[in-house]
Design a protein around this motif. Sequence first.
Motif, PDB file in Angstrom:
ATOM      1  N   TYR A 284      -3.058   0.019 -14.559  1.00 56.27           N
ATOM      2  CA  TYR A 284      -2.184  -0.789 -13.714  1.00 56.27           C
ATOM      3  C   TYR A 284      -2.980  -1.479 -12.608  1.00 56.27           C
ATOM      4  O   TYR A 284      -2.805  -2.656 -12.320  1.00 56.27           O
ATOM      5  N   THR A 285      -3.854  -0.734 -11.985  1.00 56.56           N
ATOM      6  CA  THR A 285      -4.627  -1.288 -10.868  1.00 56.56           C
ATOM      7  C   THR A 285      -5.498  -2.451 -11.325  1.00 56.56           C
ATOM      8  O   THR A 285      -5.633  -3.463 -10.632  1.00 56.56           O
ATOM      9  N   ARG A 286      -6.074  -2.319 -12.510  1.00 56.59           N
ATOM     10  CA  ARG A 286      -6.976  -3.360 -13.016  1.00 56.59           C
ATOM     11  C   ARG A 286      -6.231  -4.650 -13.366  1.00 56.59           C
ATOM     12  O   ARG A 286      -6.739  -5.746 -13.142  1.00 56.59           O
TER      13      ARG A 286
ATOM     14  N   TRP B  87       2.638   1.608  -3.384  1.00 58.59           N
ATOM     15  CA  TRP B  87       1.679   1.962  -4.440  1.00 58.59           C
ATOM     16  C   TRP B  87       1.295   3.441  -4.372  1.00 58.59           C
ATOM     17  O   TRP B  87       1.240   4.133  -5.378  1.00 58.59           O
ATOM     18  N   GLU B  88       1.059   3.909  -3.163  1.00 53.61           N
ATOM     19  CA  GLU B  88       0.637   5.311  -3.010  1.00 53.61           C
ATOM     20  C   GLU B  88       1.776   6.276  -3.289  1.00 53.61           C
ATOM     21  O   GLU B  88       1.554   7.443  -3.588  1.00 53.61           O
TER      22      GLU B  88
ATOM     23  N   LEU C  33      -3.443  -4.886  -2.899  1.00 54.86           N
ATOM     24  CA  LEU C  33      -2.929  -3.535  -2.702  1.00 54.86           C
ATOM     25  C   LEU C  33      -3.684  -2.789  -1.606  1.00 54.86           C
ATOM     26  O   LEU C  33      -3.231  -1.768  -1.126  1.00 54.86           O
TER      27      LEU C  33
ATOM     28  N   ARG D 282       0.829  -1.207   0.000  1.00 54.26           N
ATOM     29  CA  ARG D 282       0.000   0.000   0.000  1.00 54.26           C
ATOM     30  C   ARG D 282       0.865   1.259   0.000  1.00 54.26           C
ATOM     31  O   ARG D 282       0.638   2.197  -0.774  1.00 54.26           O
TER      32      ARG D 282
ATOM     33  N   LYS E 169      -2.843   4.927 -14.095  1.00 54.70           N
ATOM     34  CA  LYS E 169      -2.995   4.317 -12.780  1.00 54.70           C
ATOM     35  C   LYS E 169      -4.137   3.313 -12.765  1.00 54.70           C
ATOM     36  O   LYS E 169      -4.027   2.219 -12.208  1.00 54.70           O
ATOM     37  N   SER E 170      -5.235   3.656 -13.406  1.00 57.18           N
ATOM     38  CA  SER E 170      -6.400   2.772 -13.455  1.00 57.18           C
ATOM     39  C   SER E 170      -6.070   1.476 -14.193  1.00 57.18           C
ATOM     40  O   SER E 170      -6.459   0.387 -13.769  1.00 57.18           O
TER      41      SER E 170
ATOM     42  N   TYR F 283      -2.969  -5.545 -12.361  1.00 54.01           N
ATOM     43  CA  TYR F 283      -1.960  -5.996 -11.405  1.00 54.01           C
ATOM     44  C   TYR F 283      -2.350  -7.320 -10.752  1.00 54.01           C
ATOM     45  O   TYR F 283      -3.469  -7.501 -10.295  1.00 54.01           O
TER      46      TYR F 283
END
Length: 958
Positions: free
Chosen positions: A948-950, A934-935, A957, A931, A945-946, A952
Amino acid sequence: MDLWEIILFFWAPISQHIGYFKDLNNNVETLKRKTKKLKRKHDEIQAEVDDAIPVGKRQKALVENWLTEVRNTENQVDSIRLELALRRICTDHSSRYTLGKRVVEKLEDIKKLNKKLKAKGVFDKVAESPRRPTVLEMQTSLPRVQQSTAEETMEEIWQCLRDEENGIIGVYGMGGIGKTTLMKAINNKFIRTGHFNIVIWVTVSKDLNLGLIQEHIGKKLDIRFGDNEDMAEKRDRLFTRLKNVRYLLILDDLWEAFSLDQVGIPKPDKQNRCKITITTRFINVCNEMDAHKKIKVRTLTHEEAWNLFCERCGDVVISPEIRQVAGKVAEECSGLPLAIKTVGRAMHGKYKKEVWENALRALKGSSPEVPGMERQVFLPLKLSYDSLENEEIKSCFLYCSLFPEDYEIPIDWLVRYWAMEEGFIKNVNNLEEASNKGHDILERIMDACLLEQGYEGNENIRMHDLLRDLAIWITSPSSIEGSKFLVKAGEGLVQPPEENMWRGVVRISLMRNKIKHLDITPDCPNLISLFLNENDQLRTIHSNFFELMPKLQILDLSDTGIKSLPMSLLQLVNLRVLILSSCRGLVEVPPLGKLKELQILDLSQSRRIKNFPQGIESLVKLKRLDISETSLTAIPYTMIYGLPSLEELRTMGRNGHVDGATFSEAVNMKRLRSLSISVSNLNGFIAHDMFHQWFSGLTSFHVQVNYIHFAPDSLSNKQISIGECDKFPCGIEGLTKHAFSLYFYKSKGLTSLSKFQSNLKSLKHLRVIECSGVACIIDWREVGDDAFQCLQRLGLYHLLNLEKVFDGGAPPPLNTSLQNLRIIRVINCEKLRSLFSSSMVEQLHQLEKLDISFCIQMKEIIEGDKLPHNSFPKLRFLKLDRLPRLESICSQRFIFISLEEIHVSWCRMLKKLPLFSSSIHEIKGEIENNREYWEGLEWEDEKAKSLYTRIYKGPSLF
C-alpha cells in the motif's frame, strides 16, 4: 598420309553421326541407368547438406554448384524422355538423328559430373562453417537524444519477441513514423544475444513479389536457386531448410498479406520457437497475417520531437532570435520523425530569422516550399493515400481536411455529410445504410493509419496534421489530381478570402474563424460544399452572396451569430443539407419550399427561432429534420408526419412537447427509423393498434415523458427518460419494454421497479435520480428469473429514502438477473447501510467498476460473512468516497484478484483497507490527517502495508 589413314580420318566422325541414328535405343537405356545412379548420389549429398545447416553450417559453393548442375541435367533428361515418348521412337530420320545427338551429349555431361564427384577432397565435407554472421548489423538512424516513446515501443516489441505466446508480431503506424528504424535497432540487439540461429531481414515494399522474397531468404540461408526452379521447388527447399532452424524473419514495409505456406516459411509456434515480425502501414495487414500481437508506433512527444529537431538543425537553434520561431517550426512537424528530420536538415545552418519565418508560413499553409518536403515527406505519405481501394474512399479521406488542425471530427456528423454529396456514398437506400457504409469507409481509412481515433473516444476521429497537410496539398490548385479545395479553417481570418480564390474550387471550409461579414458575391460555378460554421462573430451575409453558387449541396452556418438569412439562399435549388444549429441570433428562417432537393434541415439549439419555417410540406425529399431545443411554438406535427421521405425526426425540447393523441399519428411515417421527442402525456400514444409494431421497427429513439434536459446516452440508441411523474400514466410499462436505457428523474410515483421488471428483459442501462419514493430497487421476491439479465450499468443518485438496493435475500438458484452487470454507481443515498448481501455476490461475477460516494449511513459494503469463493473476479476499479460510518468492506476478509485501481477518501471508520493481488497499479485518496489515519490502520501483515505504501498516490503520508 596413306589411303587407309585418310579413310579412318573421315570415318570416325561419320560413324559417330551414324551412331546418333543407329544406337539411339541403346543410348537411351544407358542414359536412364546412369541418370538414376546420379540421382541417388545427389540425394545422398543433399541429405548431408540438410543435416549440416541446422547446426549453423553452410554448404560449400562447389557442392551447391554440383547439386544445381545435377538438377538441371535431370530436367533436360526428363525433357528428352518426354519427347521420345511423344514421338514413339520416331521414324522421321532427321528428328531421330537430333534426339540421338542430344542423348549422347547428356551421357557426356553425366560423365563430367561423375568426374567432379570423384575429385579429391571436394566432397569429403559438403558443408563448412558460415562465412557470414547469423545477424547482419544494420545502420540505424535512431537519434542520440533520449527517446522514451521509441524506447517504450522497442521494449514492447522486444518482450513480444521473447514471449513464446507471440509467433507473429505486427508493428504498424503511419508512413514516416519510424517503424523501420525501430526494427533495425531490434535487429542489432540480437547480434549480442544468440537468441536465434539466424535473423533474416526482407524489405518487401509496395509491389509484392513472392519470388523476390524467396530469393532474399534463400540468399541469407546460402541457398542458390537454379534458373529453372519454379516457386514450388523453391518453396520446398526453403521449408526443408527453415523447419529445423530457429529463425526470426523481419518483413519490412509490407503492403499486403500473403500466404507463408506459398513462400515456404514454416509458421512460428511454441515448438519451433521461431518469430516473424512485420512492419506495415495497415492494421488489416497485421490481421490478415494472423499477427498474435499488434503494436502501434506512436508519434514523438513534444520534448522528444524538439530534441530530434535540434539534433538535425545543429547549433542554429541556440540563437535566442531563432529559438522561438524554431520551436513553432518543429511543432508543425507534429511529432512525425520523417518530417522532423527533413525540415531540420533543410534548416541546418539557416541563421536568418526571416528564412525561419518563411518556413513557418509555408508549413502552416501546407505548402511544400521547404526543401525536401514534397519529395521526402509528401510523396512517401501519398503512397498510403494511393493505396486506398477506390476514388470514393480517397474522396472521404480528402474530405476530412476541411476541418481545422487537431479537430475532433464527430463520426456521425461526418458520414451524414458524405451521404448527401454526390459521388461519395452510393448504392444505399436510406440514412442508416449510408451511415453504416460511412463507418465502413472510415474503418478502411483508419486501417491504413490515415485517420486516428479521437481523444474523446471512438465517437470521433482525428487527422494527423501532416496527413491533413498532405490532403490539402493534393487538393491545392497546383495539384494535377483530385477536386480542388479552399481550406482556411481555424486560421483566425477576420475577412473572407478574396473573390478570385473562390472560383473553380469544389469545397470551401472557412470554419472556426473570426469573420464578421460576408459582404462579397463570389462566382463559384463548381462549389458543392461550404463550411462557415463556428464563426461566432459572423453577423451579416450579403443579399446576393449565394447567387452564383448553382451546384451548392452542403451549407453549414451553425454556431454563427447571423441574425437573418439572405433571400439568395432560396436560389440554391440543388441544396441538400442546411445546418443552422446553435445560431444564437437567428430569429426567423425564410420560406424553404423552393429547396426541393433538401434532405437534411437542422435548426437545433437556435433558441430564438419561434416560427416554424414555411414551405416544409413541399420538401418531399427531406430525410432528417432536427428542431430540438428551439423556441418554436405551434409545431405542425401533422404536416411533419406527412413528409414521405422522413427517416430521422428530432423535436425534443421544452417547447417541443407533443400530446399522446397527436403522436399516435406518427405510425403513418413508414420510413422513420430514428426519433427523438418529448411527450407530454401518453393518452392515445400506446393505444394505437400498430404502435408496438411501428415502435419496435425504429433503430434508435429517445423518448422523454415530460421534458428532462438529458442528452441522449452515447452508449445506447434506444432510450426512455421519465421525469417528474407523481403517478405513472397507463401504458408506461409497455413503452419501457422497447428501451435499452431507462432513466427516472424526480418521479415520486416510483417506489420500486417491480411493476416494470417483466418489461425490462432487454434493458442495459438504468439510472434513477432524485426519486424520493424509492425504498428498494430490486426485490428478489417479486422479479422473474430473467429480469435485468441484460443490465450492464446501474446508477443510483440522490435517493434519500433508499434503504435497500437489493432486498428479499438471495436470488433464486436459477436466476440470471444481473449476470451482465459491469458498473454500479451509488451516490448520495443517505439511508443506505449496506449494498449487497453476501449471498448475492455470486450474481456479480462480471462487475468491473464499483463507485460508492456520499452515503453517510453506510457501515459495510457486503452484509453477511459467507462469501462465495473467488468473489468479484473481474472488479478492476473501486471507489469509496465520503462514507463517514463505513467500518468494513465485509466482515469476511477476501482478496480482490483483479483490482487495478482503488480510491479511498474520507472514510474515517474504515480501519482495514481492501486486500488485493499484484494486479493493482494505483491507489488514490484524500484523507484528512493522513499520518494519524495511516498509523491507525490495521494490516494483515507488513507485506500488505509495504505494498500500500509503495503504490499510494494520495497526499504525502510523512
